[in-house]
Write a protein that holds these residues in place. Structure first.
Motif, PDB file in Angstrom:
ATOM      1  N   PRO A 180       4.639  10.049  57.569  1.00  0.00           N
ATOM      2  CA  PRO A 180       4.473  11.016  56.478  1.00  0.00           C
ATOM      3  C   PRO A 180       4.798  10.457  55.094  1.00  0.00           C
ATOM      4  CG  PRO A 180       6.459  11.498  57.731  1.00  0.00           C
ATOM      5  CD  PRO A 180       5.766  10.399  58.458  1.00  0.00           C
ATOM      6  N   PHE A 181       3.804   9.837  54.489  1.00  0.00           N
ATOM      7  CA  PHE A 181       3.935   9.233  53.170  1.00  0.00           C
ATOM      8  C   PHE A 181       3.419  10.126  52.042  1.00  0.00           C
ATOM      9  CE2 PHE A 181       4.848   5.346  55.411  1.00  0.00           C
ATOM     10  CZ  PHE A 181       5.497   4.526  54.504  1.00  0.00           C
ATOM     11  N   TYR A 182       3.039  11.361  52.343  1.00  0.00           N
ATOM     12  CA  TYR A 182       2.455  12.238  51.320  1.00  0.00           C
ATOM     13  C   TYR A 182       3.394  12.433  50.129  1.00  0.00           C
ATOM     14  CZ  TYR A 182       0.285  16.534  49.411  1.00  0.00           C
ATOM     15  OH  TYR A 182      -0.291  17.480  48.609  1.00  0.00           O
ATOM     16  N   ALA A 183       4.682  12.650  50.395  1.00  0.00           N
ATOM     17  CA  ALA A 183       5.635  12.845  49.299  1.00  0.00           C
ATOM     18  C   ALA A 183       5.707  11.609  48.408  1.00  0.00           C
ATOM     19  CB  ALA A 183       7.017  13.192  49.847  1.00  0.00           C
ATOM     20  N   LEU A 226      11.157  18.069  48.428  1.00  0.00           N
ATOM     21  CA  LEU A 226      11.046  19.527  48.439  1.00  0.00           C
ATOM     22  C   LEU A 226      12.209  20.163  47.682  1.00  0.00           C
ATOM     23  CD1 LEU A 226       9.836  20.061  52.108  1.00  0.00           C
ATOM     24  CD2 LEU A 226       8.563  20.674  50.038  1.00  0.00           C
ATOM     25  N   ALA A 227      13.388  19.584  47.813  1.00  0.00           N
ATOM     26  CA  ALA A 227      14.547  20.086  47.068  1.00  0.00           C
ATOM     27  C   ALA A 227      14.324  19.934  45.572  1.00  0.00           C
ATOM     28  CB  ALA A 227      15.815  19.351  47.501  1.00  0.00           C
ATOM     29  N   GLN A 228      13.801  18.787  45.158  1.00  0.00           N
ATOM     30  CA  GLN A 228      13.524  18.563  43.739  1.00  0.00           C
ATOM     31  C   GLN A 228      12.467  19.536  43.222  1.00  0.00           C
ATOM     32  OE1 GLN A 228      12.125  14.612  42.767  1.00  0.00           O
ATOM     33  NE2 GLN A 228      11.861  15.108  40.588  1.00  0.00           N
ATOM     34  N   MET A 229      11.415  19.742  44.007  1.00  0.00           N
ATOM     35  CA  MET A 229      10.367  20.687  43.613  1.00  0.00           C
ATOM     36  C   MET A 229      10.934  22.097  43.417  1.00  0.00           C
ATOM     37  SD  MET A 229       7.310  19.513  46.176  1.00  0.00           S
ATOM     38  CE  MET A 229       6.163  18.185  45.785  1.00  0.00           C
ATOM     39  N   ALA A 230      11.777  22.524  44.365  1.00  0.00           N
ATOM     40  CA  ALA A 230      12.374  23.853  44.267  1.00  0.00           C
ATOM     41  C   ALA A 230      13.268  23.961  43.039  1.00  0.00           C
ATOM     42  CB  ALA A 230      13.166  24.160  45.538  1.00  0.00           C
ATOM     43  N   GLU A 231      14.015  22.909  42.773  1.00  0.00           N
ATOM     44  CA  GLU A 231      14.876  22.884  41.579  1.00  0.00           C
ATOM     45  C   GLU A 231      14.040  23.011  40.312  1.00  0.00           C
ATOM     46  OE1 GLU A 231      18.513  22.829  39.700  1.00  0.00           O
ATOM     47  OE2 GLU A 231      18.294  22.553  41.871  1.00  0.00           O
ATOM     48  N   MET A 232      12.910  22.292  40.258  1.00  0.00           N
ATOM     49  CA  MET A 232      12.028  22.353  39.093  1.00  0.00           C
ATOM     50  C   MET A 232      11.423  23.743  38.918  1.00  0.00           C
ATOM     51  SD  MET A 232      10.112  18.665  39.578  1.00  0.00           S
ATOM     52  CE  MET A 232       8.961  18.917  38.219  1.00  0.00           C
ATOM     53  N   GLN A 233      11.269  24.464  40.021  1.00  0.00           N
ATOM     54  CA  GLN A 233      10.710  25.808  39.962  1.00  0.00           C
ATOM     55  C   GLN A 233      11.778  26.878  39.752  1.00  0.00           C
ATOM     56  OE1 GLN A 233       8.725  25.466  43.788  1.00  0.00           O
ATOM     57  NE2 GLN A 233       6.712  25.384  42.812  1.00  0.00           N
ATOM     58  N   GLY A 234      13.028  26.438  39.610  1.00  0.00           N
ATOM     59  CA  GLY A 234      14.112  27.369  39.364  1.00  0.00           C
ATOM     60  C   GLY A 234      14.625  28.074  40.604  1.00  0.00           C
ATOM     61  N   ASN A 235      14.229  27.599  41.789  1.00  0.00           N
ATOM     62  CA  ASN A 235      14.667  28.223  43.042  1.00  0.00           C
ATOM     63  C   ASN A 235      15.847  27.432  43.596  1.00  0.00           C
ATOM     64  OD1 ASN A 235      14.963  29.348  45.592  1.00  0.00           O
ATOM     65  ND2 ASN A 235      12.752  29.606  45.895  1.00  0.00           N
ATOM     66  N   LYS A 236      17.027  27.746  43.096  1.00  0.00           N
ATOM     67  CA  LYS A 236      18.204  26.962  43.453  1.00  0.00           C
ATOM     68  C   LYS A 236      18.593  27.119  44.924  1.00  0.00           C
ATOM     69  CE  LYS A 236      20.165  26.899  38.793  1.00  0.00           C
ATOM     70  NZ  LYS A 236      19.840  25.470  38.623  1.00  0.00           N
ATOM     71  N   ALA A 237      18.361  28.306  45.482  1.00  0.00           N
ATOM     72  CA  ALA A 237      18.718  28.527  46.891  1.00  0.00           C
ATOM     73  C   ALA A 237      17.856  27.664  47.803  1.00  0.00           C
ATOM     74  CB  ALA A 237      18.552  30.008  47.237  1.00  0.00           C
ATOM     75  N   GLU A 238      16.562  27.618  47.506  1.00  0.00           N
ATOM     76  CA  GLU A 238      15.674  26.790  48.315  1.00  0.00           C
ATOM     77  C   GLU A 238      15.985  25.312  48.128  1.00  0.00           C
ATOM     78  OE1 GLU A 238      11.061  25.894  47.881  1.00  0.00           O
ATOM     79  OE2 GLU A 238      11.394  27.809  48.928  1.00  0.00           O
ATOM     80  N   ALA A 239      16.283  24.905  46.911  1.00  0.00           N
ATOM     81  CA  ALA A 239      16.639  23.505  46.654  1.00  0.00           C
ATOM     82  C   ALA A 239      17.871  23.114  47.462  1.00  0.00           C
ATOM     83  CB  ALA A 239      16.884  23.297  45.166  1.00  0.00           C
TER      84      ALA A 239
END
Length: 542
Positions: free
Chosen positions: A204-207, A343-356
């Protein structure tokens, strides 16, 4: 190098995502894609078992000239008639796959960089030319070359490294969008865009691809692909919530005795691979094992990209002892650690701290489990873990560098791995894949571009710069010397004996070659002195 001007990142990304969303409203089956082994039945089996073509991949890649049902009916009517010739029947009813760039001739007066720049358009395929077992894609893409006439998942990341060095940002965008399209339409990224690859993926190299694109267009672009990366992650983690002590494994997830969840390679079909049908049937007969069990392990190894290597063999020597699905691979879990961190970084960028926080916690748990189960204290090395036997496999391979590449390892781990790489894996042409000579292509004496890149960058992460530089110098010199002698860049190289070509495996060494081009060009761009040194050595040798 000259860069091109493109449409704005936001507009192009939104346009693609809209197209991809609309396309997902139609199930893949509605596209009536051709499945050669399933739809041709006995005809497919006989063509493969009778070796009508020297390469088992030829027939699955051929395009039927009528509906499969009509061709199969005609075969049933004619097969027992006097004078029936199977090859003639096939040639009359199928269009053989093209031999791309058969007229391409290398000009060895060009530098290797110029040669690679010329190869990009030769290896690029446009949408709309899809037929037979090819899964249509919406955008242009780069194939590896030779018999590999379609995209391949993990190959494409290393190809993108070279495209990045060439300033081919639009082509990188196209390829990322193609993989996103596959996630949205098939639920994952298949091994390649062939229907016979749909039952499995590849490393899985997509990221990592998304990070290459973000380097070119800004990290903000990452959030556009968060839904697709989540879908891919869910594919790898499917069934994790159902595991327990009595049922510790399901598809690609495995529960360890302490409750940790790690991953393995898998394939949903316990059948011979259509593209290697004869080879798989013969192996099953020779091994005396349960065929379905063997096919599952074979296909899982194909998902790993290391097809084949002694790392999957219980006796570290013979393919007939392959047991891939018993093994938790160190490289796969390092890649999924990176997926979770992305995925954690993406969630952080979207302001979703719980998901991050949730994804970051999963990454930390995976890191802890991998260090616990894959690190062998006695040998000071990372090995794959056999969860059936409850022990590391103790087969040294370059998969050990992946925890270093993603900075998961402690410094003491990195120092020990670097010491073993230098002592045992370092060869005149780069680093060798394993220390075993089995006749398999992912064993000694072969070296492969993706593993050179991962090793070099892994060592740099922990300041083992001298060793990293030595590997880069040896590998680039090997590539350039072969190019100067033959006009070719090939799939793999013999890194031990520089007078010999690489060999082993199910097919001859292939020319092209996507990931070799990508890694070589990226290394020469980052370290131009490597090219200058090699050219000077060539002049002195003359």
């Amino acid at each position: 190098m000259k860069r091109k001007v493109f449409l704005s990142t936001t507009f192009k990304s939104l346009l693609f995502l809209l197209f991809s969303f609309i396309y997902t409203l139609l199930p893949l089956q509605a596209q009536q894609l051709y499945q050669p082994a399933e739809q041709l039945g006995e005809l497919f089996e006989q063509v493969q078992l009778q070796s009508v073509f020297p390469d088992s991949k030829t027939f699955p890649d051929a395009t039927p000239l009528a509906s499969p049902d009509e061709i199969l009916q005609a075969y049933q009517q004619q097969k027992d008639q006097p004078g029936f010739d199977l090859r003639t029947f096939v040639m009359n009813n199928f269009e053989m796959p093209p031999q791309p760039a058969a007229d391409f001739r290398s000009d060895t007066s060009l530098t290797v960089i110029q040669h690679i720049e010329q190869l990009w358009p030769v290896l690029t395929r446009q949408p709309g030319n899809d037929a037979g077992s090819l899964i249509p894609l919406p955008n242009a893409y780069v194939v590896p070359g030779g018999r590999f006439r379609e995209i391949y998942y993990w190959d494409s990341f290393f190809t993108m490294l070279g495209l990045q060095a060439s300033g081919e940002t639009e082509l990188i965008q196209n390829m990322v969008d193609n993989f996103t399209h596959l996630i949205n339409t098939t639920g994952h990224i298949p091994n390649g865009n062939r229907t016979y690859y749909l039952s499995r993926s590849q490393p899985p190299f997509y990221a990592l691809m998304l990070r290459v694109l973000a380097q070119q267009k800004g990290k903000e672009i990452l959030t556009n692909y968060a839904p697709a990366l989540k879908k891919e992650y869910d594919f790898w983690m499917e069934g994790a919530n159902t595991l327990n002590a009595a049922n510790p494994a399901h598809r690609r997830v495995v529960r360890l005795p302490d409750g940790s969840i790690l991953n393995r390679y898998w394939d949903d079909k316990p059948e011979p691979r259509p593209e290697s049908y004869l080879e798989d049937v013969h192996l099953a007969q020779e091994s005396g094992r349960n065929p379905e069990e063997l096919y599952r392990h074979i296909r899982a190894a194909a998902e790993s990209g290391w097809d084949f290597s002694s790392r999957w063999f219980s006796d570290a020597n013979s393919l007939g002892t392959i047991h891939t699905t018993d093994i938790i691979p160190v490289d796969l879990n390092a890649l999924l650690f990176h997926t979770e961190m992305t995925l954690a970084q993406m969630a952080e960028m979207q302001g979703n701290k719980a998901e991050a926080k949730r994804y970051e916690q999963r990454a930390k748990e995976r890191q802890k489990a991998l260090l616990k189960y894959a690190w062998n204290e006695a040998d000071d090395f990372f090995y794959d873990y056999d969860f059936v036997k409850g022990t590391t496999t103790n087969i040294p391979t370059l998969a050990a560098v992946f925890p270093l590449y993603f900075c998961m390892a402690k410094r003491k781990h990195a120092s020990a791995v670097a010491q073993k790489i230098e002592a045992d894996f370092l060869k005149p042409g780069g680093v060798v894949t394993t220390l075993n000579r089995t006749g398999q292509q992912w064993d000694s004496p072969n070296g492969w571009a993706p593993l050179q890149w991962m090793t070099i960058q892994a060592l740099r992460n922990y300041k083992h710069t001298r060793l990293a530089d030595t590997i880069a110098r040896n590998w680039t010199r090997r590539n350039i010397e072969v190019y100067q002698a033959t006009g070719k860049l090939v799939e793999k190289y013999n890194v031990e004996d520089l007078t010999l070509e690489a060999g082993g495996g199910e097919y001859p060494n292939q020319d092209g070659f996507g990931w070799t081009n990508g890694v070589l060009l990226k290394l020469l761009t980052l370290h131009p002195e490597l090219l200058q040194t090699t050219e000077q050595e060539a002049v002195l040798q003359r």
